[in-house]
Motif scaffolding. Structure first.
Motif, PDB file in Angstrom:
ATOM      1  N   UNK A   1       0.457  -1.587  -0.365  1.00  0.00           N
ATOM      2  CA  UNK A   1       0.301  -0.343   0.269  1.00  0.00           C
ATOM      3  C   UNK A   1       0.783   0.906  -0.295  1.00  0.00           C
ATOM      4  N   UNK A   2       0.555   2.356  -1.179  1.00  0.00           N
ATOM      5  CA  UNK A   2       1.059   3.412  -1.236  1.00  0.00           C
ATOM      6  C   UNK A   2       0.660   4.460  -1.092  1.00  0.00           C
ATOM      7  N   UNK A   3       1.430   5.443   0.052  1.00  0.00           N
ATOM      8  CA  UNK A   3       0.748   6.993   0.385  1.00  0.00           C
ATOM      9  C   UNK A   3       2.407   7.674  -0.159  1.00  0.00           C
ATOM     10  N   UNK A   4       1.487   8.791  -0.961  1.00  0.00           N
ATOM     11  CA  UNK A   4       2.180   9.748  -1.636  1.00  0.00           C
ATOM     12  C   UNK A   4       2.171  10.838  -0.291  1.00  0.00           C
TER      13      UNK A   4
ATOM     14  N   UNK B   1      -2.103   3.928  -5.625  1.00  0.00           N
ATOM     15  CA  UNK B   1      -1.453   4.821  -4.690  1.00  0.00           C
ATOM     16  C   UNK B   1      -2.523   5.534  -4.041  1.00  0.00           C
ATOM     17  N   UNK B   2      -1.973   6.524  -2.872  1.00  0.00           N
ATOM     18  CA  UNK B   2      -3.186   7.278  -2.318  1.00  0.00           C
ATOM     19  C   UNK B   2      -3.078   8.589  -1.971  1.00  0.00           C
ATOM     20  N   UNK B   3      -3.154   9.017  -2.254  1.00  0.00           N
ATOM     21  CA  UNK B   3      -2.396  10.682  -2.335  1.00  0.00           C
ATOM     22  C   UNK B   3      -2.827  12.028  -0.958  1.00  0.00           C
ATOM     23  N   UNK B   4      -2.192  12.070  -0.187  1.00  0.00           N
ATOM     24  CA  UNK B   4      -2.598  13.001   0.992  1.00  0.00           C
ATOM     25  C   UNK B   4      -1.633  14.117   1.414  1.00  0.00           C
ATOM     26  N   UNK B   5      -2.600  15.103   2.630  1.00  0.00           N
ATOM     27  CA  UNK B   5      -1.413  16.143   2.494  1.00  0.00           C
ATOM     28  C   UNK B   5      -0.313  15.884   3.799  1.00  0.00           C
ATOM     29  N   UNK B   6      -0.035  16.742   4.425  1.00  0.00           N
ATOM     30  CA  UNK B   6       1.166  16.584   5.491  1.00  0.00           C
ATOM     31  C   UNK B   6      -0.212  16.557   6.811  1.00  0.00           C
ATOM     32  N   UNK B   7      -0.877  17.162   6.572  1.00  0.00           N
ATOM     33  CA  UNK B   7      -1.768  16.895   8.054  1.00  0.00           C
ATOM     34  C   UNK B   7      -2.491  16.134   8.159  1.00  0.00           C
ATOM     35  N   UNK B   8      -3.736  15.858   6.893  1.00  0.00           N
ATOM     36  CA  UNK B   8      -3.744  14.782   7.262  1.00  0.00           C
ATOM     37  C   UNK B   8      -3.043  13.358   7.670  1.00  0.00           C
ATOM     38  N   UNK B   9      -1.894  13.281   6.276  1.00  0.00           N
ATOM     39  CA  UNK B   9      -1.453  11.802   6.744  1.00  0.00           C
ATOM     40  C   UNK B   9      -1.116  12.330   8.755  1.00  0.00           C
TER      41      UNK B   9
END
Length: 202
Positions: A156-159, A187-195
């Motif tokens: 599972x990849x999160x960028x 591949x999931x895309x997320x921002x820093x705050x949410x991560x």
């Protein structure tokens, strides 16, 4: 472009900070100036990740003659970044991240893809992570190459989109807008705050 995570993170999730080195973050032929703007996000992620944050370092060839295959042509073109020219010191992680990058968490690679480093690949296999959270530079080169290998290996990849940068802004944008979304089931895309919120909840 970001979206909610497919599922929660767990204590088996790992972060991978890719190539945030002096080589790319100080003036020179490979200076990715936009990388400086993501340092605060990378620092927050590395601090939160602690021992579960790994660091890769792209180690250039000593000179073109020591490289393999088409990498010889590559380093004849980029002779200015070979270690014979720039030395070894600039291969280090950026000073603002060095406090988080303990030796046992750092992995050197000779190509774009972190999984080409057998040491890195073995460490990941042994850890059996349920997610790999990727950030660093460059969005369209080493982050992309590592993400695609991780996908092929079934991880599972999160960028983290606002913790990635490139010296080619148009390629950075194309990856986040067109390339990574092509792999939306892997591949999931997320921002820093949410991560970080999801990481804390884990």
């Amino acid at each position: 472009m970001t979206s909610p995570l497919h599922s929660p993170l767990s204590t088996r999730s790992l972060m991978v900070c890719i190539d945030m080195q002096r080589l790319f973050l100080e003036p020179g032929d490979w200076f990715a100036e936009t990388g400086l703007s993501i340092l605060p996000q990378c620092e927050r992620l590395a601090q939160a990740g602690g021992k579960r944050c790994l660091f890769t370092r792209f180690i250039t060839a000593r000179n073109a003659a020591t490289a393999q295959g088409t990498w010889q042509r590559y380093y004849r073109h980029w002779a200015s970044v070979t270690r014979d020219h720039v030395g070894d010191a600039v291969m280090a992680v950026h000073p603002s991240l060095q406090a988080f990058a303990r030796p046992e968490q750092c992995f050197d690679k000779l190509t774009h893809d972190a999984f080409d480093s057998e040491t890195f690949a073995k460490h990941i296999r042994a850890a059996e992570p349920d997610a790999l959270v990727l950030f660093g530079i460059e969005t369209d080169v080493c982050v992309l190459a590592t993400a695609l290998s991780a996908v092929d290996l079934g991880y599972r990849v999160i960028v983290v989109t606002d913790a990635c940068a490139s010296s080619a802004p148009e390629s950075h944008a194309a990856c986040l807008t067109h390339i990574y979304p092509r792999f939306d089931q892997q591949i999931e895309l997320i921002d820093t705050a949410t991560l970080l919120q999801a990481w804390s909840a884990a």
